[in-house]
Design a protein around this motif. Structure first.
Motif, PDB file in Angstrom:
ATOM      1  N   THR A  98      12.081   5.886  -5.596  1.00 47.09           N
ATOM      2  CA  THR A  98      12.656   4.550  -5.781  1.00 47.09           C
ATOM      3  C   THR A  98      13.754   4.275  -4.767  1.00 47.09           C
ATOM      4  N   SER A  99      14.655   5.223  -4.593  1.00 47.75           N
ATOM      5  CA  SER A  99      15.781   5.035  -3.664  1.00 47.75           C
ATOM      6  C   SER A  99      15.308   4.870  -2.229  1.00 47.75           C
ATOM      7  N   PHE A 100      14.415   5.760  -1.788  1.00 49.53           N
ATOM      8  CA  PHE A 100      13.960   5.709  -0.403  1.00 49.53           C
ATOM      9  C   PHE A 100      13.107   4.472  -0.135  1.00 49.53           C
ATOM     10  N   TYR A 101      12.204   4.156  -1.074  1.00 43.02           N
ATOM     11  CA  TYR A 101      11.331   3.001  -0.839  1.00 43.02           C
ATOM     12  C   TYR A 101      12.129   1.705  -0.771  1.00 43.02           C
ATOM     13  N   LEU A 102      13.036   1.517  -1.707  1.00 43.23           N
ATOM     14  CA  LEU A 102      13.808   0.272  -1.724  1.00 43.23           C
ATOM     15  C   LEU A 102      14.693   0.150  -0.495  1.00 43.23           C
ATOM     16  N   ALA A 103      15.280   1.253  -0.042  1.00 46.08           N
ATOM     17  CA  ALA A 103      16.134   1.203   1.148  1.00 46.08           C
ATOM     18  C   ALA A 103      15.320   0.820   2.384  1.00 46.08           C
ATOM     19  N   ARG A 150       0.841  -1.201   0.000  1.00 47.87           N
ATOM     20  CA  ARG A 150       0.000   0.000   0.000  1.00 47.87           C
ATOM     21  C   ARG A 150       0.874   1.248   0.000  1.00 47.87           C
ATOM     22  N   TYR A 151       1.910   1.218   0.804  1.00 49.77           N
ATOM     23  CA  TYR A 151       2.844   2.336   0.878  1.00 49.77           C
ATOM     24  C   TYR A 151       3.490   2.585  -0.482  1.00 49.77           C
ATOM     25  N   PHE A 152       3.798   1.509  -1.193  1.00 45.25           N
ATOM     26  CA  PHE A 152       4.416   1.663  -2.511  1.00 45.25           C
ATOM     27  C   PHE A 152       3.519   2.457  -3.449  1.00 45.25           C
ATOM     28  N   TRP A 153       2.250   2.077  -3.544  1.00 46.77           N
ATOM     29  CA  TRP A 153       1.373   2.729  -4.518  1.00 46.77           C
ATOM     30  C   TRP A 153       1.013   4.150  -4.104  1.00 46.77           C
ATOM     31  N   ILE A 154       0.889   4.398  -2.797  1.00 49.48           N
ATOM     32  CA  ILE A 154       0.641   5.769  -2.344  1.00 49.48           C
ATOM     33  C   ILE A 154       1.811   6.660  -2.766  1.00 49.48           C
ATOM     34  N   GLY A 155       3.033   6.173  -2.549  1.00 45.50           N
ATOM     35  CA  GLY A 155       4.214   6.958  -2.885  1.00 45.50           C
ATOM     36  C   GLY A 155       4.492   7.028  -4.375  1.00 45.50           C
ATOM     37  N   TRP A 156       4.308   5.909  -5.077  1.00 43.69           N
ATOM     38  CA  TRP A 156       4.615   5.887  -6.512  1.00 43.69           C
ATOM     39  C   TRP A 156       3.683   6.794  -7.303  1.00 43.69           C
ATOM     40  N   GLU A 157       2.387   6.763  -6.991  1.00 45.98           N
ATOM     41  CA  GLU A 157       1.455   7.626  -7.709  1.00 45.98           C
ATOM     42  C   GLU A 157       1.775   9.101  -7.448  1.00 45.98           C
ATOM     43  N   GLY A 158       2.210   9.424  -6.235  1.00 44.49           N
ATOM     44  CA  GLY A 158       2.624  10.789  -5.951  1.00 44.49           C
ATOM     45  C   GLY A 158       3.875  11.171  -6.729  1.00 44.49           C
ATOM     46  N   ALA A 159       4.810  10.241  -6.848  1.00 44.66           N
ATOM     47  CA  ALA A 159       6.038  10.505  -7.603  1.00 44.66           C
ATOM     48  C   ALA A 159       5.736  10.712  -9.084  1.00 44.66           C
ATOM     49  N   VAL A 160       4.797   9.938  -9.621  1.00 48.33           N
ATOM     50  CA  VAL A 160       4.398  10.092 -11.023  1.00 48.33           C
ATOM     51  C   VAL A 160       3.807  11.482 -11.249  1.00 48.33           C
ATOM     52  N   LEU A 161       2.959  11.925 -10.326  1.00 48.43           N
ATOM     53  CA  LEU A 161       2.358  13.255 -10.435  1.00 48.43           C
ATOM     54  C   LEU A 161       3.439  14.338 -10.429  1.00 48.43           C
ATOM     55  N   HIS A 162       4.384  14.242  -9.515  1.00 47.51           N
ATOM     56  CA  HIS A 162       5.437  15.255  -9.420  1.00 47.51           C
ATOM     57  C   HIS A 162       6.349  15.218 -10.645  1.00 47.51           C
ATOM     58  N   ALA A 163       6.590  14.024 -11.188  1.00 48.09           N
ATOM     59  CA  ALA A 163       7.415  13.923 -12.391  1.00 48.09           C
ATOM     60  C   ALA A 163       6.743  14.610 -13.568  1.00 48.09           C
ATOM     61  N   ARG A 164       5.420  14.483 -13.666  1.00 45.87           N
ATOM     62  CA  ARG A 164       4.692  15.173 -14.734  1.00 45.87           C
ATOM     63  C   ARG A 164       4.764  16.680 -14.555  1.00 45.87           C
ATOM     64  N   MET A 165       4.627  17.134 -13.334  1.00 44.91           N
ATOM     65  CA  MET A 165       4.656  18.562 -13.070  1.00 44.91           C
ATOM     66  C   MET A 165       6.031  19.156 -13.389  1.00 44.91           C
ATOM     67  N   ALA A 166       7.079  18.417 -13.043  1.00 43.61           N
ATOM     68  CA  ALA A 166       8.444  18.917 -13.227  1.00 43.61           C
ATOM     69  C   ALA A 166       9.022  18.574 -14.590  1.00 43.61           C
ATOM     70  N   HIS A 167       8.342  17.680 -15.331  1.00 47.02           N
ATOM     71  CA  HIS A 167       8.873  17.175 -16.596  1.00 47.02           C
ATOM     72  C   HIS A 167      10.290  16.634 -16.397  1.00 47.02           C
ATOM     73  N   ASP A 168      10.421  15.839 -15.333  1.00 49.33           N
ATOM     74  CA  ASP A 168      11.740  15.354 -14.944  1.00 49.33           C
ATOM     75  C   ASP A 168      11.573  14.070 -14.140  1.00 49.33           C
ATOM     76  N   ALA A 169      12.561  13.180 -14.233  1.00 54.22           N
ATOM     77  CA  ALA A 169      12.477  11.877 -13.570  1.00 54.22           C
ATOM     78  C   ALA A 169      12.939  11.902 -12.120  1.00 54.22           C
ATOM     79  N   THR A 170      13.414  13.037 -11.636  1.00 52.47           N
ATOM     80  CA  THR A 170      13.968  13.097 -10.276  1.00 52.47           C
ATOM     81  C   THR A 170      12.991  12.598  -9.206  1.00 52.47           C
ATOM     82  N   PRO A 171      11.701  12.990  -9.228  1.00 55.05           N
ATOM     83  CA  PRO A 171      10.783  12.468  -8.200  1.00 55.05           C
ATOM     84  C   PRO A 171      10.679  10.940  -8.219  1.00 55.05           C
TER      85      PRO A 171
END
Length: 243
Positions: free
Chosen positions: A203-208, A177-198
Motif C-alpha cells: 500500500t505504501s509503495f504503490y500509493l507513493a 494492472r500494476y496494482f492488481w499484480i502487486g495486491w494479489e501478491g501482497a494478499v498471498l504473502h499476508a496469508r503465508m505470514a498471518h500478518d498484515a505487513t505485506p
C-alpha cells in the motif's frame, strides 16, 4: 364457506418440508466460497462441502452436474460480491481517487484480519492453480481480472476528468494492472505470514509511486469512516425452508 373436508392426517410425526432447491444451491455456494478462499479448488472435495452444510450428495448433484460446474458457480458468485465491494469504494465521488483506493485496501485488509488471514482472494487462489484447474475456469478468471483492472483504471482516470488524453489513459491502465499484480501478491504473502505487513508495505509503495506519476498528493493514511461493505448477492444467501 367451503364444504370440502380437509384430508385427515395419518398417525406419526408430520413429514419435514423439503428444502427449497434454490435454498440448497445457495447453501452449497456459500460454503464452497468459504472453503475455496481457504483451501483452493484442488484441495476442496465435494464431501468437504457436504460436511460443511449437512446436504446430501444427491442434492448436490441435483443442483450441479459436476464439481467443475460448481466451481463455475462459485467464481460467478464471488465476482458479483467483489465487484460490488470495488464499486462501493472506487466510485465514491466524495473522495479523491487515491483516497478511494486506500479505503478499499483498508476494507480488504480488515476482511483478512477478521478471519486471521486464513482466507484470501478466491480469484487469486484459483490463479495459483491455473495448471490443474479445469480449462473452463481460465477465461472466467481473465474476464473478472480485466474487469477489476478497468475499475481501478476508471478510478484513477478521475484525476484527469473530464477529458483525459490517450497518454493519460495508457498511464492509468498500466497503473491499474500494476496494482492488481502487486495486491494479489501482497494478499498471498499476508496469508503465508498471518500478518498484515505485506499489505501495508505494498500500500505504501504503490500509493507513493502512483501519486508521483499522477501528480497528486498522497491520500490521508487513515482508516475510512465506518461503512458497511456490500452484502453478498441475494441469490446466494443461506436460505432454508422451515422444518
Amino acid at each position: 364457506m367451503s364444504n370440502v373436508t380437509p384430508p385427515r392426517r395419518g398417525r406419526g410425526r408430520p413429514p419435514k418440508t423439503a428444502r427449497a432447491p434454490e435454498g440448497t444451491r445457495a447453501m452449497l455456494v456459500r460454503a464452497g466460497v468459504e472453503l475455496l478462499t481457504e483451501k483452493g479448488f484442488s484441495s476442496t472435495c465435494v464431501d468437504d462441502v457436504l460436511n460443511a452444510t449437512g446436504i446430501s450428495k444427491g442434492s448436490f448433484y441435483y443442483c450441479f452436474s459436476s464439481k467443475e460446474e460448481f466451481g463455475q458457480a462459485l467464481i460467478g458468485y464471488y465476482a458479483d460480491y467483489f465487484n460490488a465491494k470495488l464499486d462501493l469504494w472506487l466510485t465514491d465521488a466524495k473522495e479523491p481517487p487515491l483516497q478511494r483506493l486506500l479505503n478499499f485496501m483498508h476494507d480488504a485488509k480488515g476482511g483478512m484480519e477478521q478471519y486471521n488471514f486464513r482466507r484470501g482472494c478466491l480469484i487469486g487462489n484459483l490463479g495459483q492453480e491455473i495448471d490443474i484447474i479445469p480449462d473452463s475456469f481460465n477465461g472466467l478468471l481473465l474476464t473478472i481480472m480485466q474487469g477489476w483492472e478497468q475499475r481501478v483504471a476508471d478510478c484513477l482516470l478521475d484525476v484527469f476528468a473530464p477529458r483525459p488524453t490517450p497518454e493519460q489513459k495508457r498511464l492509468c491502465t498500466g497503473l491499474a494492472r500494476y496494482f492488481w499484480i502487486g495486491w494479489e501478491g501482497a494478499v498471498l504473502h499476508a496469508r503465508m505470514a498471518h500478518d498484515a505487513t505485506p499489505l501495508d508495505l505494498f500500500t505504501s509503495f504503490y500509493l507513493a509511486q502512483t501519486a508521483q506519476q499522477l501528480g497528486v498528493s498522497l491520500p490521508v493514511a487513515a482508516k475510512p469512516s465506518l461503512r458497511v461493505s456490500p452484502a453478498r448477492p441475494v441469490h446466494a444467501k443461506t436460505i432454508q425452508a422451515a422444518s
